[in-house]
Scaffold this motif. Structure first.
Motif, PDB file in Angstrom:
ATOM      1  N   TRP A   1      -3.822   0.736  15.552  1.00  6.75           N
ATOM      2  CA  TRP A   1      -2.399   1.001  15.358  1.00  6.75           C
ATOM      3  C   TRP A   1      -1.609   1.181  16.647  1.00  6.75           C
ATOM      4  CZ3 TRP A   1       0.082   5.667  16.458  1.00  6.75           C
ATOM      5  CH2 TRP A   1      -0.743   6.761  16.726  1.00  6.75           C
TER       6      TRP A   1
ATOM      7  N   PHE B   1      -1.063   4.326   9.899  1.00 11.44           N
ATOM      8  CA  PHE B   1      -2.385   3.887  10.330  1.00 11.44           C
ATOM      9  C   PHE B   1      -3.217   4.890  11.125  1.00 11.44           C
ATOM     10  CE2 PHE B   1       0.165  -0.129  10.090  1.00 11.44           C
ATOM     11  CZ  PHE B   1      -0.445  -0.620   8.950  1.00 11.44           C
TER      12      PHE B   1
ATOM     13  N   THR C   1      -7.159   5.644  10.702  1.00 10.78           N
ATOM     14  CA  THR C   1      -7.809   4.487  10.083  1.00 10.78           C
ATOM     15  C   THR C   1      -8.465   3.660  11.181  1.00 10.78           C
ATOM     16  OG1 THR C   1      -5.944   2.940  10.274  1.00 10.78           O
ATOM     17  CG2 THR C   1      -5.946   4.420   8.353  1.00 10.78           C
ATOM     18  N   ASP C   2      -9.164   2.614  10.775  1.00 13.19           N
ATOM     19  CA  ASP C   2      -9.776   1.736  11.775  1.00 13.19           C
ATOM     20  C   ASP C   2      -8.813   0.647  12.265  1.00 13.19           C
ATOM     21  OD1 ASP C   2      -9.733   0.290   9.435  1.00 13.19           O
ATOM     22  OD2 ASP C   2     -11.811  -0.387   9.566  1.00 13.19           O
ATOM     23  N   VAL C   3      -7.578   0.691  11.802  1.00 17.74           N
ATOM     24  CA  VAL C   3      -6.558  -0.257  12.248  1.00 17.74           C
ATOM     25  C   VAL C   3      -6.186   0.078  13.694  1.00 17.74           C
ATOM     26  CG1 VAL C   3      -4.163  -0.987  11.883  1.00 17.74           C
ATOM     27  CG2 VAL C   3      -5.650  -0.570   9.917  1.00 17.74           C
TER      28      VAL C   3
ATOM     29  N   ARG D   1       0.555   4.205   1.240  1.00 19.18           N
ATOM     30  CA  ARG D   1       0.668   4.849   2.549  1.00 19.18           C
ATOM     31  C   ARG D   1       1.678   4.113   3.417  1.00 19.18           C
ATOM     32  NH1 ARG D   1      -4.274   6.914   6.474  1.00 19.18           N
ATOM     33  NH2 ARG D   1      -2.929   7.532   8.194  1.00 19.18           N
TER      34      ARG D   1
ATOM     35  N   ASP E   1       0.847  -1.182   0.000  1.00 17.47           N
ATOM     36  CA  ASP E   1       0.000   0.000   0.000  1.00 17.47           C
ATOM     37  C   ASP E   1       0.897   1.252   0.000  1.00 17.47           C
ATOM     38  OD1 ASP E   1      -1.342   2.215   1.797  1.00 17.47           O
ATOM     39  OD2 ASP E   1      -2.977   0.990   0.974  1.00 17.47           O
TER      40      ASP E   1
END
Length: 184
Positions: A146, A139, A142-144, A87, A85
């Motif tokens: 992290w 991350f 994001t919904d990660v 990012r 990815d």
């Protein structure tokens, strides 16, 4: 201008392979034992970048090691943009460059002391910086999960830093220090 030394090629290749593999593997959580919220497979490969950096620094000195870091960085980011990815590739590049350059500096300053201090301290500080920069850039927002992944990643990096002392100690006598241990 620093002349290119062909003996650096194995270090450059190792660095690029480690970073590319880590950038791919960080996208896959370790699902065994319910570790998916705190650990990715990239945590197991990336710490070897510090071993490569420290052995290269011991053998060739900080100037050539910085060259290895910069060339390895360029190759790894370029390939990671295709294989991972974008990012993650950008976050990895920023984290890698900052962490490895601080590792080179700290290792060189501590190299004259006890054999294990330079690789352990430089890898610890570099790993902390790498973890903070990478996970926040890759991350955040994001919904990660992290933060928990970063903590799990850092724990594995510390374990791997300790384990890496074994091959470092074994290779120390084979990888003789370069001429002037205090040269910058």
């Amino acid at each position: 201008m620093l002349a290119f030394d062909r003996r650096l090629v194995p270090s450059i290749v190792a660095m690029a392979v480690i970073v590319i593999a880590s950038n791919i593997l960080v996208q896959y959580p370790v699902t065994a034992f319910g570790l998916g919220e705190i650990l990715t497979y990239g945590a197991f490969t990336y710490p070897f970048a510090f071993l490569v950096t420290d052995l290269t620094n011991r053998w060739f000195g900080p100037a050539k090691t910085r060259l290895v870091v910069c060339v390895g960085f360029a190759i790894a980011v370029a390939l990671s943009l295709v294989l991972a990815d974008p990012r993650i590739a950008i976050a990895s590049g920023a984290a890698f460059l900052s962490a490895q350059l601080i590792d080179v500096t700290l290792f060189n300053r501590l190299r004259a002391g006890t054999w294990w201090r330079a690789p352990l301290v430089s890898s610890t500080v570099g790993s902390a910086l790498d973890t903070a920069v990478f996970f926040s850039l890759a991350f955040a927002g994001t919904d990660v999960p992290w933060v928990s992944l970063a903590l799990g990643d850092f724990a594995v990096k510390m374990a791997m830093a300790l384990v890496s002392l074994i091959p470092y100690a074994g290779l120390m006598n084979w990888v003789k220090p370069y001429g002037n241990a205090l040269a910058r």
